[in-house]
Design a protein around this motif. Sequence first.
Motif, PDB file in Angstrom:
ATOM      1  N   HIS A  66     -61.050  14.424  29.216  1.00 54.35           N
ATOM      2  CA  HIS A  66     -62.139  14.448  30.204  1.00 54.35           C
ATOM      3  C   HIS A  66     -63.105  13.308  29.917  1.00 54.35           C
ATOM      4  N   HIS A  68     -65.583  10.062  32.033  1.00 58.47           N
ATOM      5  CA  HIS A  68     -66.054   9.425  33.270  1.00 58.47           C
ATOM      6  C   HIS A  68     -66.162   7.914  33.031  1.00 58.47           C
ATOM      7  N   HIS A 222     -65.041  20.269  36.825  1.00 64.51           N
ATOM      8  CA  HIS A 222     -65.918  20.857  35.810  1.00 64.51           C
ATOM      9  C   HIS A 222     -66.057  22.354  36.084  1.00 64.51           C
ATOM     10  N   ASP A 313     -65.964  13.245  27.353  1.00 70.47           N
ATOM     11  CA  ASP A 313     -66.945  13.372  28.438  1.00 70.47           C
ATOM     12  C   ASP A 313     -68.037  12.311  28.383  1.00 70.47           C
TER      13      ASP A 313
HETATM   14 ZN   LIG Z   1     -67.706  15.502  33.046  1.00 72.07          ZN
END
Ligand SMILES: [Zn+2]
Length: 424
Positions: A66, A68, A222, A313
Amino acid sequence: MKKVYKAHVLYTKERSRFEVLENGYVAVEDGRVVGVSTDLSSLGCDEQMVTDFGDCLLIPAMNDMHVHAPQYRNQGIAMDLELLPWLENYTFPEEMKYADMAYAERMYRRFIRDLWRFGTMRACVFATIHTDSTRLLMQLFQEAGMGAMVGKVAMNRNCPPGLSETVEEMLEGNEALIAEYNQPDALVRPIITPRFVPSCTPEMLQACGDLAARYQIPVQSHLSENLSEIALVQTLEKDSTCYGDAYNRYGLFGQTPTIMAHCVWTAGEELELMKKNGVMVAHCPTSNFNIASGLAPIRTFLEEGLKVGLGSDISGGHDLSIFRMMVYAIQVSKMHYQKNQDRKFLTLSEVFWLATKSSGSFFGKVGSFEPGYEFDAVVIDDHDLNHDNYSLLHRLERYIYLGDDRQIKHRFCQGQEIKEPKII
Ligand SMILES: [Zn+2]
């Protein structure tokens, strides 16, 4: 052609223990492991085939479940906020910049180079709503030879106008990326990515679910990260019985392979639904600390038989190293243990297994050196950390706790050695 790599080989076939081969050999053919042994002749190989890494450690490469990519610039800033103000004040303004292809290329190249640095060869990645820069991110992963599931993010409510799109635009952009990239077994593939329930209207969620079903594409989002977020979802999706059910109603909860980040507050009905539908948890311990979300109950999830992987994350999390994520996962589990000593904290082999074989299962046969597994590996030269004849397991543990990219000497994905990706 068959190749053989020699080093001290460590991996986790089972989560309860390491396989350790001092001066072991891993034989690789067509990108996959065909045998592992301390006896070269038993592999049907001879010395000419061997690449000898000497006293180095050879372990499976890391998977980031996970992350971004467009938040990479924000790594390590705004760490004093909770989820919703953090999104509004830092994350959304940064993601808007990805309409600019030149900016996107500069940042995305650096992001991929840095995944490489930390030995992460596969990742489940959120991009932005922008189709062109999402395509660029996929191209850059492909160019690097690294594996990724990349999601063009769907969002159309509770977000600024510059980061909102219509359902038709979401469909059009995704259809284009799916047409170009949706090959089974491809290293870089699309993944359906509704940001989270608060960002998507029921029509948007339904369109995402339909798309995943039509093309049999995995889903990421999420789930149950933060208490104020969960309360918001209850007001937005009044008919749903829990946050997970809000995804399930739209075909976004295990109808195709699904991974949900966080699950800090997942319990009861939601946990049962995840178990029944085979939804994987992406545990992101640093992000959960930084955004003050809470402590995900990973021991409970494992005892219940849920699938779990580890994620950085970025930029809720500040650390791109999945090795460090293992450390934090152990620490979080020790905080649970403080409150309930019946719940044993995670061991090193368990977190290593989470980062490698368990996470890797989302990509196919990835994350182990058992025959048939794709050869994703890193070679670690830890001589500067090994100053007093530590055992092989202690050397690995010290690398996980103390090491960084300087000790990683080689990286492999699908049997290919991956050289440093270019930055601009
Ligand atoms: Zn996230």
